[in-house]
Design an enzyme around this catalytic site. Structure first.
Site, PDB file in Angstrom:
ATOM      1  N   LYS A 166      10.609 -30.236  14.035  1.00  0.00           N
ATOM      2  CA  LYS A 166      10.061 -29.436  15.175  1.00  0.00           C
ATOM      3  C   LYS A 166       8.756 -28.785  14.770  1.00  0.00           C
ATOM      4  O   LYS A 166       8.645 -27.422  14.714  1.00  0.00           O
ATOM      5  CB  LYS A 166      11.193 -28.624  15.805  1.00  0.00           C
ATOM      6  CG  LYS A 166      10.755 -27.871  16.994  1.00  0.00           C
ATOM      7  CD  LYS A 166      10.991 -28.823  18.363  1.00  0.00           C
ATOM      8  CE  LYS A 166      10.366 -27.979  19.745  1.00  0.00           C
ATOM      9  NZ  LYS A 166      10.097 -29.084  20.475  1.00  0.00           N
ATOM     10  N   ASP A 198      14.138 -32.419  19.761  1.00  0.00           N
ATOM     11  CA  ASP A 198      14.547 -32.080  21.114  1.00  0.00           C
ATOM     12  C   ASP A 198      14.365 -33.559  21.881  1.00  0.00           C
ATOM     13  O   ASP A 198      15.236 -34.001  22.599  1.00  0.00           O
ATOM     14  CB  ASP A 198      13.847 -31.088  21.876  1.00  0.00           C
ATOM     15  CG  ASP A 198      12.291 -30.934  21.775  1.00  0.00           C
ATOM     16  OD1 ASP A 198      11.770 -31.827  20.729  1.00  0.00           O
ATOM     17  OD2 ASP A 198      11.797 -30.249  22.563  1.00  0.00           O
ATOM     18  N   ASP A 222      23.365 -30.543  11.829  1.00  0.00           N
ATOM     19  CA  ASP A 222      24.470 -30.090  12.268  1.00  0.00           C
ATOM     20  C   ASP A 222      24.899 -30.553  13.828  1.00  0.00           C
ATOM     21  O   ASP A 222      25.790 -31.039  14.401  1.00  0.00           O
ATOM     22  CB  ASP A 222      24.723 -28.665  11.994  1.00  0.00           C
ATOM     23  CG  ASP A 222      26.427 -28.075  12.012  1.00  0.00           C
ATOM     24  OD1 ASP A 222      27.025 -28.961  12.058  1.00  0.00           O
ATOM     25  OD2 ASP A 222      26.307 -26.941  11.998  1.00  0.00           O
ATOM     26  N   ASP A 226      26.886 -33.754  15.969  1.00  0.00           N
ATOM     27  CA  ASP A 226      27.880 -33.521  17.012  1.00  0.00           C
ATOM     28  C   ASP A 226      27.607 -34.080  18.451  1.00  0.00           C
ATOM     29  O   ASP A 226      28.498 -34.723  18.893  1.00  0.00           O
ATOM     30  CB  ASP A 226      28.215 -31.805  17.173  1.00  0.00           C
ATOM     31  CG  ASP A 226      29.165 -31.340  16.128  1.00  0.00           C
ATOM     32  OD1 ASP A 226      28.963 -31.975  15.078  1.00  0.00           O
ATOM     33  OD2 ASP A 226      29.537 -30.429  16.563  1.00  0.00           O
TER      34      ASP A 226
HETATM   35  N1  GGG Z   1      34.912 -29.453   8.394  1.00  0.00           N
HETATM   36  C1  GGG Z   1      33.740 -28.983   8.818  1.00  0.00           C
HETATM   37  C2  GGG Z   1      33.790 -27.350   9.487  1.00  0.00           C
HETATM   38  O1  GGG Z   1      34.763 -26.800   9.202  1.00  0.00           O
HETATM   39  N2  GGG Z   1      32.960 -27.121  10.369  1.00  0.00           N
HETATM   40  C3  GGG Z   1      32.956 -25.894  10.839  1.00  0.00           C
HETATM   41  C4  GGG Z   1      31.589 -25.424  10.805  1.00  0.00           C
HETATM   42  O2  GGG Z   1      31.129 -24.426  11.258  1.00  0.00           O
HETATM   43  N3  GGG Z   1      30.544 -26.053  10.023  1.00  0.00           N
HETATM   44  C5  GGG Z   1      29.080 -25.884  10.170  1.00  0.00           C
HETATM   45  C6  GGG Z   1      28.538 -26.744   9.160  1.00  0.00           C
HETATM   46  O3  GGG Z   1      29.085 -27.944   8.957  1.00  0.00           O
HETATM   47  O4  GGG Z   1      27.539 -26.581   8.651  1.00  0.00           O
END
Ligand code: GGG
Length: 325
Positions: A166, A198, A222, A226
């Site tokens: 970005k 974005d 991250d 997802d």
């Molecule tokens: N197993 C991955 C985990 O516990 N994720 C929770 C979390 O908040 N992850 C932030 C990240 O992956 O940096």
């Protein structure tokens, strides 16, 4: 074979999916030893520390670590654990599997996420009541390192590279990132695409088949991974590897899922697929492929946990994977 694997279930469904993955490793009968470590919200309540020194030492002295999930104490647990293995690259494959209802069945992406800096550097303060700040750290060294890793990874798999950023808004920090990427690409004489993160989020939803390896700063990696989980059937399917020069940690992309924790219905696929990544990283390619194939067959034919529309338990799915090994 005498690998020692540090095993840290963490919080919530981590305590269900990690034992499931250990059952699969046990079934391979490869002579691994497991060193159990504690971390997370309950560890904080019991001991006053979310990540005791003993757990960090165990991780540092093991050949690889299998981690489950972090809850409220994520910043005090997973970030230092990733640092303890010296990991700078978080590799998150997001694939659609036959047998699983996917929004975009043609999805086959790998996110290569910078794992040490960005907005996850932990430099936050309340400078005055009601006024908070966060320092975003982006260095040339870390940007070049993740770019080299992403280009190597894509080259081995003959995949195109897209770099998410970005830089039109975060001109200095993402400016540094894109400049480092461009320098590395020029030195290597390789092609890549750069995309505003974005706009890329929309493109990934509408035409994921156009993308292969996506190199991202920390937060973007991250979030976008997802998003990709949503395309392939959910977070129960995404494994990950945190790779450092000499050590590595493997974990599902999902968190502790407190809404279903304790019910025995968490999908173990992401964690079992993370162990496949771990086996491959430890150069047990054959064992890694067997585990991956057994998970894929189970996803194709069932049984499925409720997140995938089934009614099987974590134990049922794990037993089905072990049978198919
Ligand atoms: N197993 C991955 C985990 O516990 N994720 C929770 C979390 O908040 N992850 C932030 C990240 O992956 O940096």
């Amino acid at each position: 074979m005498s690998e020692t694997i540090a095993v840290i279930p963490g919080d919530g469904i981590g305590r269900e999916v990690v034992p499931a993955a250990v059952r699969v490793l046990d079934a391979l009968d490869m002579g691994f030893s497991f060193a159990m470590g504690e971390a997370g919200d309950d560890t904080l309540a019991d001991t006053g520390e979310a990540l005791p020194d003993r757990t960090v030492e165990l991780v540092e002295n093991s050949d690889a670590t299998l981690f489950g999930a972090a809850g409220e104490t994520a910043a005090d647990v997973i970030l230092p654990l990733r640092a303890a293995v010296g990991s700078f690259a978080n590799v998150r494959p997001a694939r659609a599997y036959p047998g699983v209802d996917a929004v975009k069945p043609e999805t086959d992406l790998v996110f290569v996420r910078e794992n040490t800096e960005g907005v996850y550097s932990g430099i936050e303060s309340e400078v005055a009541p009601g006024v908070t700040t966060l320092t975003r750290v982006v260095t040339e060294e870390a940007s070049r390192r993740i770019t080299e890793f992403g280009f190597d990874y894509a080259e081995e798999r003959d995949e195109p590279v897209t770099v998410a950023h970005k830089a039109n808004v975060m001109r200095t920090t993402d400016g540094q990132f894109v400049e480092s990427v461009a320098d590395v690409a020029e030195e290597r004489g390789v092609e890549y695409d750069a995309a505003l993160m974005d706009a890329l989020a929309m493109q990934l939803i509408t035409q994921p088949e156009e993308y292969g390896v996506i190199v991202c700063p920390n937060l973007a990696g991250d979030v976008l991974s997802d998003l990709a989980a949503g395309l392939v059937g959910g977070l129960g399917l995404l494994p990950s590897a945190n790779i450092g020069p000499e050590n590595a940690l493997f974990e599902p992309v999902h968190g502790s899922a407190p809404d279903i924790a304790g019910e025995g219905v968490a999908n173990p696929a992401a964690t079992i697929l993370s162990t496949a990544m771990m086996l491959e990283h430890l150069e047990y390619e054959n064992a890694g492929s067997r585990v991956r194939a057994a998970v894929e067959k189970t996803l194709e034919e069932g049984p499925h946990t409720p997140d995938l529309g089934g009614s099987a338990t974590t134990e049922d799915v794990t037993s089905a994977v072990i049978e198919r090994l």
